[in-house]
Design an enzyme around this catalytic site. Structure first.
Site, PDB file in Angstrom:
ATOM      1  N   HIS A  10      -6.312  -7.234  -0.506  1.00 27.31           N
ATOM      2  CA  HIS A  10      -6.416  -5.811  -0.815  1.00 27.31           C
ATOM      3  C   HIS A  10      -5.628  -5.439  -2.076  1.00 27.31           C
ATOM      4  O   HIS A  10      -4.611  -6.062  -2.386  1.00 27.31           O
ATOM      5  CB  HIS A  10      -5.867  -4.981   0.354  1.00 27.31           C
ATOM      6  CG  HIS A  10      -6.528  -5.282   1.663  1.00 27.31           C
ATOM      7  ND1 HIS A  10      -6.026  -6.198   2.561  1.00 27.31           N
ATOM      8  CD2 HIS A  10      -7.679  -4.808   2.193  1.00 27.31           C
ATOM      9  CE1 HIS A  10      -6.842  -6.271   3.615  1.00 27.31           C
ATOM     10  NE2 HIS A  10      -7.845  -5.443   3.422  1.00 27.31           N
ATOM     11  N   ASP A  16      -4.551 -12.774   3.490  1.00 20.11           N
ATOM     12  CA  ASP A  16      -5.767 -12.320   4.163  1.00 20.11           C
ATOM     13  C   ASP A  16      -7.020 -12.642   3.362  1.00 20.11           C
ATOM     14  O   ASP A  16      -8.128 -12.334   3.790  1.00 20.11           O
ATOM     15  CB  ASP A  16      -5.687 -10.819   4.513  1.00 20.11           C
ATOM     16  CG  ASP A  16      -5.017  -9.979   3.446  1.00 20.11           C
ATOM     17  OD1 ASP A  16      -4.771 -10.504   2.337  1.00 20.11           O
ATOM     18  OD2 ASP A  16      -4.742  -8.799   3.711  1.00 20.11           O
ATOM     19  N   ASP A  67      -2.957 -10.720  -2.579  1.00 22.13           N
ATOM     20  CA  ASP A  67      -3.477 -10.244  -1.295  1.00 22.13           C
ATOM     21  C   ASP A  67      -4.959  -9.865  -1.451  1.00 22.13           C
ATOM     22  O   ASP A  67      -5.401  -9.510  -2.542  1.00 22.13           O
ATOM     23  CB  ASP A  67      -2.659  -9.015  -0.871  1.00 22.13           C
ATOM     24  CG  ASP A  67      -2.953  -8.545   0.544  1.00 22.13           C
ATOM     25  OD1 ASP A  67      -2.182  -8.903   1.449  1.00 22.13           O
ATOM     26  OD2 ASP A  67      -3.953  -7.807   0.742  1.00 22.13           O
ATOM     27  N   HIS A  98       0.816  -1.225   0.000  1.00 23.52           N
ATOM     28  CA  HIS A  98       0.000   0.000   0.000  1.00 23.52           C
ATOM     29  C   HIS A  98       0.850   1.276   0.000  1.00 23.52           C
ATOM     30  O   HIS A  98       0.322   2.361  -0.192  1.00 23.52           O
ATOM     31  CB  HIS A  98      -0.916   0.035   1.221  1.00 23.52           C
ATOM     32  CG  HIS A  98      -1.979  -1.018   1.211  1.00 23.52           C
ATOM     33  ND1 HIS A  98      -2.823  -1.204   0.146  1.00 23.52           N
ATOM     34  CD2 HIS A  98      -2.313  -1.966   2.139  1.00 23.52           C
ATOM     35  CE1 HIS A  98      -3.654  -2.216   0.422  1.00 23.52           C
ATOM     36  NE2 HIS A  98      -3.353  -2.699   1.617  1.00 23.52           N
TER      37      HIS A  98
HETATM   38 ZN    ZN Z   1      -4.148  -7.204   2.645  1.00 22.60          ZN
END
Ligand code: ZN
Length: 278
Positions: free
Chosen positions: A130, A214, A128, A92
């Site tokens: 995200h 995740d 992931d 991120h």
């Molecule tokens: Zn994540």
């Protein structure tokens, strides 16, 4: 992992240098991280985003980014898969903005270190939960990005429909997944189609994987209802593509994954799949 025999060969991490970090991040941002972490005698949020830091965070983040570089160097040296077991995560982190638990973009720092010394092209594979907004932000100049992510979900980037763009001769490809969850077989089949197709376009000299787990059912942060066995399939597919294009060179870089049992099992499955391909 040690008890399961997964950590047979280990490589020491090292600190990333300023020069390595500055291939991805801006000088003012590096100064901001140094200033804000050194002043944080108690935990607080970094001013640029949702990453909690204290006075030890800069050292941890430097070691994580340098660990990804060390893993890259070993993967290139040995023509093998190497897993960087590092935190904080990185995907991120944008050039001038830490967020989402991430201070420095570890995988991008490793990718740029490879490109600086070897040239060629790298493909970042991000599974992931995200979207890797920070990595996508620095794509181009030899770095291509392909990922799946939950949508709509944090951080809101990556799109709500499958999308693919060129940045120069590099590729950015995203496949959003429904936040309500997806069958394990469907998740695997999406990657079965996506990875060979993008790899054929990019023809990478190195594959780097934003390995976030995740997506696994029960994860307290993500959770797409996907079984831990998906990691075996992902590891096999990535190994096959790496054998075809880049002499088995793969750098797995840990991102999310907050259920420790699922995380351990997933990484063990990646390791087994990588071993089986040798
Ligand atoms: Zn994540």
């Amino acid at each position: 992992m040690r008890a399961q025999g997964v950590l047979r060969e280990t490589i020491a991490a090292r600190d990333a240098s300023d020069a390595e970090l500055l291939r991805v991040h801006t000088p003012p941002y590096l100064e901001l991280v140094e200033r804000e972490t050194s002043a944080a005698q108690t935990p607080r949020y970094l001013s640029t985003g949702d990453a909690v830091v204290d006075a030890r965070s800069l050292a941890a983040a430097r070691r994580a980014a340098g660990g990804a570089v060390a893993a890259m160097e070993a993967a290139v040296e040995e023509n093998a898969s190497v897993f960087a077991l590092i935190r904080p995560p990185g995907h991120h982190a944008e050039p001038d903005r830490g967020m989402g638990f991430c201070l420095f973009n570890n995988i991008a720092v490793a990718a740029r270190a490879f490109l600086a010394s070897h040239g060629g092209r790298v493909l970042v594979v991000d599974f992931d939960y995200h979207h890797g907004n920070g990595t996508q932000a620095v794509a181009g100049d030899g770095l291509s990005y392909v990922g799946t992510h939950a949508a709509p979900a944090y951080p809101g980037t990556g799109g709500g429909e499958p999308n693919e763009t060129q940045r120069g001769s590099d590729v950015i490809a995203n496949v959003p997944l429904p936040v309500g969850g997806i069958a394990t077989e469907r998740f695997v089949s999406i990657w079965d189609a996506l990875l060979p197709r993008i790899a054929a376009q990019v023809r990478p000299d190195l594959i780097l994987v934003s390995a976030g787990f995740d997506y696994v059912a029960g994860d307290p942060v993500g959770d797409l209802g996907i079984g831990v066995e998906a990691a075996s399939a992902l590891g096999e597919r990535i190994a096959a593509v790496a054998a075809e294009y880049c002499k088995n060179r793969v750098v797995y870089v840990l991102e999310g994954g907050y259920d420790l049992d699922a995380l351990t099992e997933s990484i063990a499955r990646i390791a087994a799949a990588s071993d089986a391909s040798r």
